[in-house]
Design a protein around this motif. Structure first.
Motif, short mmCIF file in Angstrom:
data_model
loop_
_atom_site.label_atom_id
_atom_site.label_comp_id
_atom_site.label_asym_id
_atom_site.label_seq_id
_atom_site.Cartn_x
_atom_site.Cartn_y
_atom_site.Cartn_z
N GLY A 1 -1.97 45.65 20.98
CA GLY A 1 -2.61 45.07 19.80
C GLY A 1 -2.16 45.66 18.48
N ARG A 2 -1.04 46.38 18.47
CA ARG A 2 -0.51 46.87 17.19
C ARG A 2 0.05 45.68 16.39
N LEU A 3 -0.13 45.71 15.08
CA LEU A 3 0.38 44.62 14.25
C LEU A 3 1.87 44.41 14.48
N ALA A 4 2.59 45.49 14.73
CA ALA A 4 4.03 45.37 14.96
C ALA A 4 4.34 44.50 16.17
N PHE A 5 3.49 44.53 17.18
CA PHE A 5 3.75 43.78 18.40
C PHE A 5 3.47 42.29 18.24
N ALA A 6 2.85 41.90 17.13
CA ALA A 6 2.71 40.47 16.81
C ALA A 6 3.89 40.00 15.96
N ASN A 7 4.76 40.92 15.57
CA ASN A 7 5.86 40.60 14.66
C ASN A 7 7.19 41.07 15.23
N THR A 8 7.44 40.71 16.48
CA THR A 8 8.69 41.09 17.13
C THR A 8 9.76 40.01 17.00
N VAL B 1 -10.95 41.03 22.98
CA VAL B 1 -11.34 40.23 24.14
C VAL B 1 -10.32 39.13 24.41
N VAL B 2 -9.87 38.46 23.34
CA VAL B 2 -8.86 37.41 23.51
C VAL B 2 -7.50 38.02 23.86
N LEU B 3 -7.12 39.07 23.15
CA LEU B 3 -5.81 39.69 23.38
C LEU B 3 -5.69 40.23 24.80
N LEU B 4 -6.76 40.84 25.30
CA LEU B 4 -6.73 41.50 26.60
C LEU B 4 -7.33 40.63 27.71
N SER B 5 -7.44 39.33 27.46
CA SER B 5 -8.00 38.46 28.49
C SER B 5 -7.14 38.44 29.75
N TRP B 6 -5.90 38.95 29.66
CA TRP B 6 -5.05 39.02 30.86
C TRP B 6 -5.60 40.01 31.89
N LEU B 7 -6.58 40.81 31.49
CA LEU B 7 -7.21 41.72 32.45
C LEU B 7 -8.21 41.03 33.38
N ARG B 8 -8.40 39.73 33.19
CA ARG B 8 -9.43 39.04 33.96
C ARG B 8 -9.22 39.08 35.47
N CYS C 1 7.25 49.92 33.04
CA CYS C 1 6.11 49.05 32.75
C CYS C 1 5.47 49.36 31.39
N PHE C 2 4.20 49.75 31.36
CA PHE C 2 3.46 49.92 30.11
C PHE C 2 4.05 51.00 29.22
N GLU C 3 4.94 51.83 29.74
CA GLU C 3 5.55 52.89 28.92
C GLU C 3 6.32 52.31 27.74
N VAL C 4 6.73 51.03 27.82
CA VAL C 4 7.47 50.43 26.72
C VAL C 4 6.61 50.33 25.47
N ALA C 5 5.29 50.43 25.61
CA ALA C 5 4.39 50.35 24.45
C ALA C 5 4.29 51.66 23.69
N TYR C 6 4.78 52.76 24.26
CA TYR C 6 4.63 54.08 23.66
C TYR C 6 5.92 54.49 22.96
N ASP C 7 5.83 54.72 21.66
CA ASP C 7 7.01 54.98 20.84
C ASP C 7 7.84 56.16 21.36
N LEU D 1 -10.35 36.76 15.72
CA LEU D 1 -9.79 35.73 16.59
C LEU D 1 -8.44 35.25 16.05
N ALA D 2 -8.35 35.11 14.74
CA ALA D 2 -7.09 34.68 14.14
C ALA D 2 -5.98 35.70 14.42
N LEU D 3 -6.32 36.98 14.34
CA LEU D 3 -5.31 38.00 14.63
C LEU D 3 -4.84 37.92 16.07
N ALA D 4 -5.75 37.64 17.00
CA ALA D 4 -5.35 37.51 18.40
C ALA D 4 -4.33 36.39 18.59
N LEU D 5 -4.47 35.31 17.81
CA LEU D 5 -3.55 34.18 17.93
C LEU D 5 -2.18 34.50 17.34
#
Length: 559
Positions: A164-171, A97-104, A411-417, A50-54
């Motif tokens: 959910g890559r660690l890099a995407f929490a550190n942009t 679950v927290v990170l991807l809650s936007w899928l709701r 769109c989501f292609e920006v997530a693929y290196d 949960l902490a990582l999701a935040l």
């Protein structure tokens, strides 16, 4: 790379827990205290997830990414592989679950289902962390395993899901400049290594307290190493100089019905974007706004195929002629057969009409195409709403848009290196992200995708232009700074003078090599431990067989 040395082969580390020195109790019958400890570890793993999701947007508490890595390293330290796997899974489920809650808006079942699949990769990593904790230098191998886990998730299943890559929490953290050297994988490795070194320091300090001794050098080394990795990014130069500039306008036409049915009535979304473009043209004519060199529409700005629908063609052409400059139009295009549709960015010239186009290479499974459609549609009726599968493109998005050579990703292609890197290495002077997140407005998804775009700007030394149907559209400088942005669910136009760059970063030149090297290092470390265990078991069996043979010989001699 020096080979790791296991504790069994060399001197045992001072901080090696006692549990690793004595045989563990059978998993089938743990002591009552052992059960309490086991469930306590499980609960702590879940809280760490949960902490990582935040650490990710929209919360942006990036230091928690370091602490979460450290916590999982401590929890798996000295455990058996299967215990590490369980702890990794317990960590991963709440995280995703927290990170991807936007899928709701699609359904909580989709959120939980995808989270469980992604958590399985963290279970594998947890097993690896437990195994490699038996090696000298385990903080290094543990950090590599974070890259290994992301490497797998980026590719499996169905082409992978890199969220959910660690890099995407550190942009927007001190780690971010490292992307210019080794891309997202190097940022992930640095964050993970900082966390594992912190765990090493904590273990050393705890042992020193138990034995009433002075803090060992390992405590200081771990703490200094963790802090140094946080700060090292400040020493990395981020290229920002411009070789040229271009005036751009990003059109966010908005949608009337966010959610699963965002397209609304036919021509509705298209008319919104055409109307916003015509307002821009009127402001230019009135001298309120400088005339842009190019205009960019978002993904799905045209909900009808302009090549088969005359009304759609006419409406786009009318708007582009009004503004009078080349426009990148996002459209859904039929083909190549009746069962497929293509997600395209089309260069539309005010004089000659449609020209070059880019087709999205990486459609989203279950959102843009349905794997095993015939079988799954019978079980999950909701999948029938994806009436036609999106057909993937076969080339990158480098196109000439008026005076500028752009690199388009959708769109989501920006997530693929690799998809983003290819556009830069093939000559894109700016990066364009056409996106439609109308299904997920006000869920945090748009903020997460914006963060990815910020990392790509630094990684490739390119300005990034995000054009979204309903937000967030943004202008991002090559250093990752967000210079302009819109809100969500509003009609807006952003105008900006954007730098163009031709140079390549180190990350562009080395490509995927750092990721493969780091990921392979994690795999080899696990293989080394497993192979050592196999050798020891064989040696034990031989020793046992030899002792039994000697006993039998002595008995025969006595007789």
């Amino acid at each position: 790379m020096a080979l790791p040395v296991s504790h069994e082969q060399g001197e045992r580390h001072e901080e090696e827990p006692a549990a690793a020195e004595a045989p563990a109790a059978p998993a089938s019958a743990p002591a009552r205290g052992g059960r309490r400890g086991w469930w306590a570890r499980t609960g702590l793993a879940a809280l760490s997830g949960l902490a990582l999701a935040l650490a990710f947007p929209p919360y942006d508490l990036w230091p928690l990414s370091i602490l979460a890595v450290a916590a999982l390293a401590l929890l798996t330290r000295g455990r058996r592989a299967r215990h590490g796997a369980w702890l990794g899974f317990a960590f991963g489920v709440p995280f995703f679950v927290v990170l991807l809650s936007w899928l709701r808006p699609v359904g909580w079942d989709a959120t939980v289902g995808l989270s469980l699949i992604e958590a399985l990769f963290l279970a594998l990593m947890g097993a690896g962390l437990a195994l490699t904790s038996k090696l000298r230098g385990w903080p290094l191998w543990g950090a590599m395993l974070w890259v290994t886990q992301e490497w797998m998730r980026d590719r499996l299943p169905f082409g992978g899901f890199p969220w959910g890559r660690l890099a995407f929490a550190n942009t927007a953290s001190p780690f971010t400049p490292l992307a210019a050297l080794g891309g997202a994988p190097l940022v992930t490795f640095a964050v993970a290594a900082s966390g594992t070194l912190l765990a090493w320091a904590v273990l050393s300090a705890a042992r020193a307290r138990r034995t009433d001794t002075e803090l060992p050098w390992r405590t200081a080394a771990g703490a200094v190493g963790a802090v140094a990795l946080v700060l090292v990014g400040y020493a990395v130069p981020v290229p920002t100089s411009a070789d040229d500039t271009v005036k751009v306008a990003l059109v966010q036409g908005n949608v009337d019905r966010p959610g699963m049915d965002f397209l609304g009535r036919p021509m509705e979304v298209l008319d919104n974007h055409a109307t916003a473009t015509e307002k821009l043209a009127a402001d230019v004519a009135a001298g309120k706004t400088a005339k842009p060199d190019v205009v960019i529409w978002p993904e799905n700005a045209s909900d009808l195929d302009p090549f088969t629908d005359p009304a759609a063609y006419a409406r786009i052409d009318e708007a582009v002629k009004a503004v009078g400059v080349p426009t990148l139009v996002g459209a859904l295009v039929d083909g190549p057969d009746a069962q497929h549709v293509q997600n395209e960015g089309i260069v539309w010239d005010p004089a000659t009409g449609p020209g070059a186009s880019y087709t999205k290479q990486h459609p989203v499974p279950f959102g843009e195409y349905v794997p095993f459609r015939q079988e799954l549609s019978k079980v999950i009726s909701r999948l029938q709403r994806v009436a036609r599968d999106f057909y993937p493109g076969d080339h990158n998005g480098v196109m000439q848009l008026g005076p500028v050579r752009i690199g388009d990703v959708i769109c989501f292609e920006v997530a693929y290196d690799g998809i983003v890197r290819d556009t830069v290495n093939d000559g894109g002077r700016i990066l364009v992200v056409q996106t439609n997140n109308a299904t997920y407005n006000n869920t945090g998804q748009t903020e997460q995708q914006l963060a990815m775009s910020r990392l790509r700007a630094v990684e490739h030394g390119r300005a990034v232009l995000i054009a979204a149907t309903s937000g967030v559209s943004a202008v991002i400088a090559p250093d990752g700074t967000v210079q302009q942005r819109t809100g969500e669910m509003e009609q807006a136009v952003l105008s900006a003078l954007v730098p163009l760059r031709d140079g390549k970063t180190v990350a562009d030149r080395v490509g995927a090599a750092p990721e493969w090297a780091l990921a392979l290092g994690g795999v080899l470390a696990c293989a080394f431990v497993v192979a050592g265990g196999v050798r020891r078991r064989r040696a034990a069996r031989k020793a046992g067989a030899g002792a039994a043979s000697e006993t039998a010989s002595e008995a025969a001699h006595t007789v």
